[in-house]
Motif scaffolding. Structure first.
Motif, PDB file in Angstrom:
ATOM      1  N   ASP A 138      68.582 -15.571  74.183  1.00 10.52           N
ATOM      2  CA  ASP A 138      68.970 -16.268  75.559  1.00 10.52           C
ATOM      3  C   ASP A 138      69.029 -17.739  75.280  1.00 10.52           C
ATOM      4  O   ASP A 138      69.571 -18.615  75.972  1.00 10.52           O
ATOM      5  CB  ASP A 138      68.048 -16.123  76.671  1.00 10.52           C
ATOM      6  CG  ASP A 138      66.937 -16.670  76.482  1.00 10.52           C
ATOM      7  OD1 ASP A 138      66.164 -16.957  75.655  1.00 10.52           O
ATOM      8  OD2 ASP A 138      66.363 -17.073  77.626  1.00 10.52           O
ATOM      9  N   GLU A 139      68.370 -18.162  73.955  1.00 11.52           N
ATOM     10  CA  GLU A 139      68.368 -19.903  73.856  1.00 11.52           C
ATOM     11  C   GLU A 139      69.667 -20.520  73.586  1.00 11.52           C
ATOM     12  O   GLU A 139      70.067 -21.501  74.214  1.00 11.52           O
ATOM     13  CB  GLU A 139      67.503 -19.917  72.503  1.00 11.52           C
ATOM     14  CG  GLU A 139      65.996 -19.968  72.912  1.00 11.52           C
ATOM     15  CD  GLU A 139      65.481 -20.377  71.555  1.00 11.52           C
ATOM     16  OE1 GLU A 139      64.856 -21.436  71.641  1.00 11.52           O
ATOM     17  OE2 GLU A 139      65.210 -19.370  70.799  1.00 11.52           O
ATOM     18  N   GLU A 140      70.414 -19.833  72.614  1.00  7.69           N
ATOM     19  CA  GLU A 140      71.754 -20.629  72.240  1.00  7.69           C
ATOM     20  C   GLU A 140      72.640 -19.451  71.771  1.00  7.69           C
ATOM     21  O   GLU A 140      72.184 -18.466  71.255  1.00  7.69           O
ATOM     22  CB  GLU A 140      71.585 -21.664  71.163  1.00  7.69           C
ATOM     23  CG  GLU A 140      72.320 -22.499  70.902  1.00  7.69           C
ATOM     24  CD  GLU A 140      73.442 -22.125  69.875  1.00  7.69           C
ATOM     25  OE1 GLU A 140      74.342 -22.733  69.786  1.00  7.69           O
ATOM     26  OE2 GLU A 140      72.982 -21.193  69.210  1.00  7.69           O
ATOM     27  N   THR A 190      63.170 -13.749  77.547  1.00  8.70           N
ATOM     28  CA  THR A 190      63.706 -14.924  77.864  1.00  8.70           C
ATOM     29  C   THR A 190      62.945 -15.895  78.230  1.00  8.70           C
ATOM     30  O   THR A 190      61.578 -15.748  78.151  1.00  8.70           O
ATOM     31  CB  THR A 190      64.651 -14.571  79.382  1.00  8.70           C
ATOM     32  OG1 THR A 190      63.356 -14.245  80.239  1.00  8.70           O
ATOM     33  CG2 THR A 190      65.345 -13.554  79.541  1.00  8.70           C
ATOM     34  N   GLU A 191      63.204 -16.983  78.658  1.00 10.38           N
ATOM     35  CA  GLU A 191      62.403 -18.440  78.889  1.00 10.38           C
ATOM     36  C   GLU A 191      61.536 -18.032  79.963  1.00 10.38           C
ATOM     37  O   GLU A 191      60.026 -18.232  79.953  1.00 10.38           O
ATOM     38  CB  GLU A 191      63.173 -19.541  79.025  1.00 10.38           C
ATOM     39  CG  GLU A 191      62.013 -20.863  79.297  1.00 10.38           C
ATOM     40  CD  GLU A 191      62.894 -22.064  79.587  1.00 10.38           C
ATOM     41  OE1 GLU A 191      62.263 -23.139  79.758  1.00 10.38           O
ATOM     42  OE2 GLU A 191      63.866 -21.856  80.190  1.00 10.38           O
ATOM     43  N   GLN A 276      69.995 -24.647  84.010  1.00  6.03           N
ATOM     44  CA  GLN A 276      70.562 -25.667  82.572  1.00  6.03           C
ATOM     45  C   GLN A 276      69.507 -24.630  81.352  1.00  6.03           C
ATOM     46  O   GLN A 276      68.440 -24.363  81.819  1.00  6.03           O
ATOM     47  CB  GLN A 276      70.251 -26.794  82.392  1.00  6.03           C
ATOM     48  CG  GLN A 276      70.485 -27.506  81.112  1.00  6.03           C
ATOM     49  CD  GLN A 276      70.447 -28.980  81.103  1.00  6.03           C
ATOM     50  OE1 GLN A 276      69.279 -29.310  81.367  1.00  6.03           O
ATOM     51  NE2 GLN A 276      71.211 -29.996  80.550  1.00  6.03           N
ATOM     52  N   THR A 277      70.040 -24.083  80.296  1.00  5.05           N
ATOM     53  CA  THR A 277      69.160 -23.748  79.278  1.00  5.05           C
ATOM     54  C   THR A 277      67.921 -24.648  78.673  1.00  5.05           C
ATOM     55  O   THR A 277      68.406 -26.013  78.926  1.00  5.05           O
ATOM     56  CB  THR A 277      69.991 -23.155  78.167  1.00  5.05           C
ATOM     57  OG1 THR A 277      70.431 -24.329  77.385  1.00  5.05           O
ATOM     58  CG2 THR A 277      71.118 -22.237  78.623  1.00  5.05           C
ATOM     59  N   GLU A 278      66.902 -24.238  78.136  1.00  6.05           N
ATOM     60  CA  GLU A 278      66.173 -25.022  77.804  1.00  6.05           C
ATOM     61  C   GLU A 278      66.540 -26.025  76.494  1.00  6.05           C
ATOM     62  O   GLU A 278      65.872 -27.178  76.233  1.00  6.05           O
ATOM     63  CB  GLU A 278      64.804 -24.291  77.477  1.00  6.05           C
ATOM     64  CG  GLU A 278      65.032 -23.367  76.150  1.00  6.05           C
ATOM     65  CD  GLU A 278      63.999 -22.186  76.015  1.00  6.05           C
ATOM     66  OE1 GLU A 278      62.990 -22.617  75.478  1.00  6.05           O
ATOM     67  OE2 GLU A 278      64.278 -21.422  76.349  1.00  6.05           O
ATOM     68  N   ARG A 279      67.684 -25.739  75.844  1.00  5.65           N
ATOM     69  CA  ARG A 279      68.017 -26.311  74.806  1.00  5.65           C
ATOM     70  C   ARG A 279      69.266 -27.411  75.257  1.00  5.65           C
ATOM     71  O   ARG A 279      69.768 -28.004  74.254  1.00  5.65           O
ATOM     72  CB  ARG A 279      68.728 -25.645  73.416  1.00  5.65           C
ATOM     73  CG  ARG A 279      67.329 -24.926  72.892  1.00  5.65           C
ATOM     74  CD  ARG A 279      67.663 -24.171  71.804  1.00  5.65           C
ATOM     75  NE  ARG A 279      68.199 -25.236  70.614  1.00  5.65           N
ATOM     76  CZ  ARG A 279      67.519 -25.554  69.704  1.00  5.65           C
ATOM     77  NH1 ARG A 279      66.342 -25.002  69.625  1.00  5.65           N
ATOM     78  NH2 ARG A 279      67.939 -26.352  68.724  1.00  5.65           N
ATOM     79  N   GLY A 280      69.500 -27.396  76.805  1.00  8.37           N
ATOM     80  CA  GLY A 280      70.596 -28.199  77.076  1.00  8.37           C
ATOM     81  C   GLY A 280      70.454 -29.637  76.855  1.00  8.37           C
ATOM     82  O   GLY A 280      71.516 -30.070  76.638  1.00  8.37           O
TER      83      GLY A 280
END
Length: 301
Positions: A138-140, A190-191, A276-280
């Motif tokens: 789910d990160e990227e 998931t996060e 927003q994703t955590e790597r956004g």
């Protein structure tokens, strides 16, 4: 008789422990890639549970870029000591000194890409044939293409079109000489799952993940922690902000978020509401639309 039903966290934990044990069974010399981030911490925690009461039977490998958060290194050393684990460190500075990789220059200079060479050299030096990591689908978008057992060729490169099927949780770890696998036990998490599991298991984390006041600089959409590795532009200035980090990498690329969440419970609520994703706000992922996949093809984690 009432039938016991596993919670979703118990199912994820059981799946991950199965993958970790399967890695130990199939490969001769596996290791854990440990970044000091919450995902690699959870993988290490799962490995400790998988082999309890024995110690984790393979080492933790950390690639030290020289641009790490001091809090990350302190946490790493304490964890290794508490688990009686073995730690192996590869240094990006050594790769630079040996002329294997150039040092980036300029305002946006980063050692993120350089660490690929150090990682591959470290894996080759110790003859690891499998490296377990904390990547999640789910990160990227490029990580969504990964299998649990991710095949890498003799050059450490990843080809998303040449991955093996994993039907019925059957994993194919066969390889040719010089090839290896990256293994991702928490691919299906998931996060939010990660944070709920951290709360359930009461797993300690680096203080970076919780709200604290820090000198920062705003750069584009990112908030970067100010350090000796950051060169200010003419229009930039330092300000003290109440921030925390959703993901941890180098000081030069890891974006913070403004937050007052200082407990795991508060972070879970914040993550559940986030869009927003955590790597956004990771500066390394913003260099191009395919920056992560490009690095992975070269051998990146």
């Amino acid at each position: 008789m009432k039938k016991y039903r596993l919670s979703h966290l118990e199912e994820l934990e059981a799946e991950s422990i199965y993958v970790i044990r399967e890695s130990f069974a199939q490969f001769q010399n596996p290791c854990i890639l440990f970044s000091g981030g919450k995902d690699s911490i959870v993988v290490t925690h799962l490995a400790a549970k998988a082999f309890f009461p024995a110690n984790i039977p393979f080492p933790l490998v950390h690639v030290d870029t020289g641009h790490n958060f001091p809090e990350t290194l302190e946490y790493r050393d304490n964890l290794v000591r508490n688990l009686s684990a073995r730690l192996l460190v590869g240094y990006v500075q050594d790769s630079i000194n040996q002329g294997k990789v150039p040092e980036e220059k300029g305002l946006n200079a980063s050692r993120n890409r350089a660490q690929t060479v150090t990682l591959l050299d470290t894996l080759a030096l110790h003859q690891f044939d499998a490296a377990l990591g904390g990547a999640r689908r789910d990160e990227e978008k490029s990580r969504a293409k990964e299998r649990f057992f991710s095949h890498r060729d003799e050059f450490g490169q990843w080809d998303p079109k040449n991955q093996r099927p994993e039907l019925w949780s059957l994993f194919n770890g066969r390889k040719q000489i010089g090839e290896h696998f990256r293994v991702f036990p928490i691919s299906n998490w998931t996060e939010l799952d990660i944070w709920q599991y951290i709360q359930q298991e009461n797993i300690p984390l680096p203080s970076l993940y919780f709200s604290h006041e820090r000198a920062c600089v705003r750069r584009g959409d990112a908030i970067l922690a100010m350090s000796e590795h950051i060169t200010l532009r003419e229009t930039e200035y330092v300000e003290n902000l109440q921030v925390r980090f959703r993901t941890i990498g180098d000081l030069t690329i890891t974006g913070a978020i403004e937050s007052s969440a200082s407990t795991t419970e508060q972070i879970i609520g914040e993550v559940a509401a986030s869009r927003q994703t955590e790597r956004g706000n990771r500066a390394d992922d913003q260099r191009s639309e395919t920056s992560m996949e490009d690095r992975k093809r070269e051998g990146y984690f």
